[in-house]
Each structure stands twice: as structure tokens, then as C-alpha cells.
Scaffold this motif. Sequence first.
Motif, PDB file in Angstrom:
ATOM      1  N   LYS A   1       0.827  -1.211   0.000  1.00 50.61           N
ATOM      2  CA  LYS A   1       0.000   0.000   0.000  1.00 50.61           C
ATOM      3  C   LYS A   1       0.857   1.256   0.000  1.00 50.61           C
ATOM      4  N   LYS A   2       1.895   1.267   0.823  1.00 51.70           N
ATOM      5  CA  LYS A   2       2.763   2.442   0.915  1.00 51.70           C
ATOM      6  C   LYS A   2       3.439   2.710  -0.428  1.00 51.70           C
ATOM      7  N   GLY A   3       3.916   1.674  -1.075  1.00 52.25           N
ATOM      8  CA  GLY A   3       4.602   1.818  -2.357  1.00 52.25           C
ATOM      9  C   GLY A   3       3.687   2.230  -3.484  1.00 52.25           C
ATOM     10  N   LEU A   4       2.407   1.944  -3.349  1.00 49.13           N
ATOM     11  CA  LEU A   4       1.439   2.359  -4.369  1.00 49.13           C
ATOM     12  C   LEU A   4       1.153   3.848  -4.241  1.00 49.13           C
ATOM     13  N   GLY A   5       1.131   4.348  -3.007  1.00 49.72           N
ATOM     14  CA  GLY A   5       1.025   5.778  -2.772  1.00 49.72           C
ATOM     15  C   GLY A   5      -0.355   6.392  -2.843  1.00 49.72           C
TER      16      GLY A   5
ATOM     17  N   ALA B   1       4.885  -2.797  -9.510  1.00 52.71           N
ATOM     18  CA  ALA B   1       5.319  -3.897  -8.653  1.00 52.71           C
ATOM     19  C   ALA B   1       4.534  -3.892  -7.349  1.00 52.71           C
ATOM     20  N   HIS B   2       4.296  -2.717  -6.781  1.00 54.20           N
ATOM     21  CA  HIS B   2       3.525  -2.622  -5.541  1.00 54.20           C
ATOM     22  C   HIS B   2       2.049  -2.960  -5.774  1.00 54.20           C
ATOM     23  N   LEU B   3       1.519  -2.548  -6.914  1.00 56.40           N
ATOM     24  CA  LEU B   3       0.135  -2.882  -7.251  1.00 56.40           C
ATOM     25  C   LEU B   3      -0.033  -4.401  -7.354  1.00 56.40           C
ATOM     26  N   ILE B   4       0.882  -5.053  -8.037  1.00 55.10           N
ATOM     27  CA  ILE B   4       0.810  -6.513  -8.170  1.00 55.10           C
ATOM     28  C   ILE B   4       0.949  -7.173  -6.801  1.00 55.10           C
ATOM     29  N   ALA B   5       1.840  -6.657  -5.971  1.00 51.34           N
ATOM     30  CA  ALA B   5       1.987  -7.201  -4.615  1.00 51.34           C
ATOM     31  C   ALA B   5       0.707  -7.009  -3.817  1.00 51.34           C
ATOM     32  N   LEU B   6       0.080  -5.844  -3.945  1.00 47.08           N
ATOM     33  CA  LEU B   6      -1.173  -5.581  -3.228  1.00 47.08           C
ATOM     34  C   LEU B   6      -2.273  -6.539  -3.677  1.00 47.08           C
ATOM     35  N   ILE B   7      -2.380  -6.750  -4.974  1.00 48.92           N
ATOM     36  CA  ILE B   7      -3.380  -7.685  -5.501  1.00 48.92           C
ATOM     37  C   ILE B   7      -3.097  -9.099  -4.987  1.00 48.92           C
ATOM     38  N   THR B   8      -1.846  -9.469  -4.982  1.00 49.82           N
ATOM     39  CA  THR B   8      -1.455 -10.804  -4.510  1.00 49.82           C
ATOM     40  C   THR B   8      -1.783 -10.978  -3.038  1.00 49.82           C
ATOM     41  N   VAL B   9      -1.442  -9.992  -2.225  1.00 50.50           N
ATOM     42  CA  VAL B   9      -1.657 -10.136  -0.782  1.00 50.50           C
ATOM     43  C   VAL B   9      -3.141 -10.092  -0.418  1.00 50.50           C
ATOM     44  N   ILE B  10      -3.954  -9.278  -1.103  1.00 51.20           N
ATOM     45  CA  ILE B  10      -5.391  -9.268  -0.763  1.00 51.20           C
ATOM     46  C   ILE B  10      -6.015 -10.603  -1.162  1.00 51.20           C
ATOM     47  N   ASN B  11      -5.547 -11.195  -2.255  1.00 51.71           N
ATOM     48  CA  ASN B  11      -6.043 -12.527  -2.607  1.00 51.71           C
ATOM     49  C   ASN B  11      -5.656 -13.546  -1.546  1.00 51.71           C
ATOM     50  N   GLY B  12      -4.468 -13.421  -0.986  1.00 55.84           N
ATOM     51  CA  GLY B  12      -4.062 -14.289   0.114  1.00 55.84           C
ATOM     52  C   GLY B  12      -4.935 -14.087   1.342  1.00 55.84           C
ATOM     53  N   TRP B  13      -5.160 -12.823   1.713  1.00 55.68           N
ATOM     54  CA  TRP B  13      -6.048 -12.534   2.847  1.00 55.68           C
ATOM     55  C   TRP B  13      -7.438 -13.114   2.605  1.00 55.68           C
ATOM     56  N   ASN B  14      -7.970 -12.888   1.400  1.00 50.06           N
ATOM     57  CA  ASN B  14      -9.304 -13.404   1.086  1.00 50.06           C
ATOM     58  C   ASN B  14      -9.365 -14.906   1.293  1.00 50.06           C
ATOM     59  N   ARG B  15      -8.385 -15.604   0.801  1.00 48.64           N
ATOM     60  CA  ARG B  15      -8.390 -17.057   0.911  1.00 48.64           C
ATOM     61  C   ARG B  15      -8.262 -17.515   2.362  1.00 48.64           C
TER      62      ARG B  15
END
Length: 147
Positions: free
Chosen positions: A23-27, A119-133
Motif C-alpha cells: 500500500k505504501k509503495g502504491l502511494g 510492482a507494488h500494485l501486483i503485490a497488493l493484488i497478490t496479498v489481498i487474494n491471500g487474505w481473502n483465501r
Amino acid sequence: MNRSRFLDPQVFQAMSALSAAAKKGLGDPVLAELVMIRASQINHCAFCLDMHLRAARKDGESEDRLQLLDAWEETEDLYTARERAALALTEAVTVLTDGFVPDAVYEEAAAHFEEAELAHLIALITVINGWNRLMVTRRVPPGGLGS
């Protein structure tokens, strides 16, 4: 077994740290919340939807945009080109049943985000999918991590 109890504090802390860094890196906190809401809608994660809808409202997001996020492709006047590119990438990364993220979707996102932001956007998408699961599997209800 109580599935609403989150098992490992180390995993929780690591996931939280990854979320914060992405989130921080996305700004853009509002864009970050839109991405996390959209992935959570697709994954049917009530816990994450509740959390991120509240956060988006706190960040000043409008009710119109939140209510129509599930139909963002049909509401061009509500979302910027940058937001639309992020939402398209969110959907492509979240729903991988058809194979890879389409090149056109990735290229559109790359046109709107600098390399580090992407890169931060992709990481954010990846981590929210992890949280969701994690939350859906554990059946964590909206509003809390259970007892």
C-alpha cells in the motif's frame, strides 16, 4: 475446531507487513482500497469487504463509486483510466482460471503506473487474494477475527 480463530500470529504479522509495504509503495490509499474491495468482491470475502469498504469511506471515497465498483467496466465516468487499468489487472490476477494475465491488461496497467508502482500494485493484488483465501477458509466473520 473453531475455524473463525486465526491460527498463526507470525503469518498474520508477515501478511500485515506485506500489505502495508504494498500500500505504501502504491502511494494512493483510495486506489489501494478499490483494488482490495474488487478482489474481495470476486473472492466473496465478507470480512475483507467490510474492512476495506470502511477504510475507503474513511479515506473519502464516494458511495456511488463504492456501490458501482462491481460494474466498473460499465461506468466509465466514475473511474479514471489509471483506476480502470488497476481494476482490470486486479481481476486478471484474481481470476487465473483462464491462464495467464492477458498481455493487453498488463500493458495497459504498465502504461499508467511507473515500474515500482506496478510492482507494488501486483503485490497488493497478490496479498489481498491471500487474505481473502485465509479469511474465507477460516470463515472469519465481518467485523472481527473471532474469538
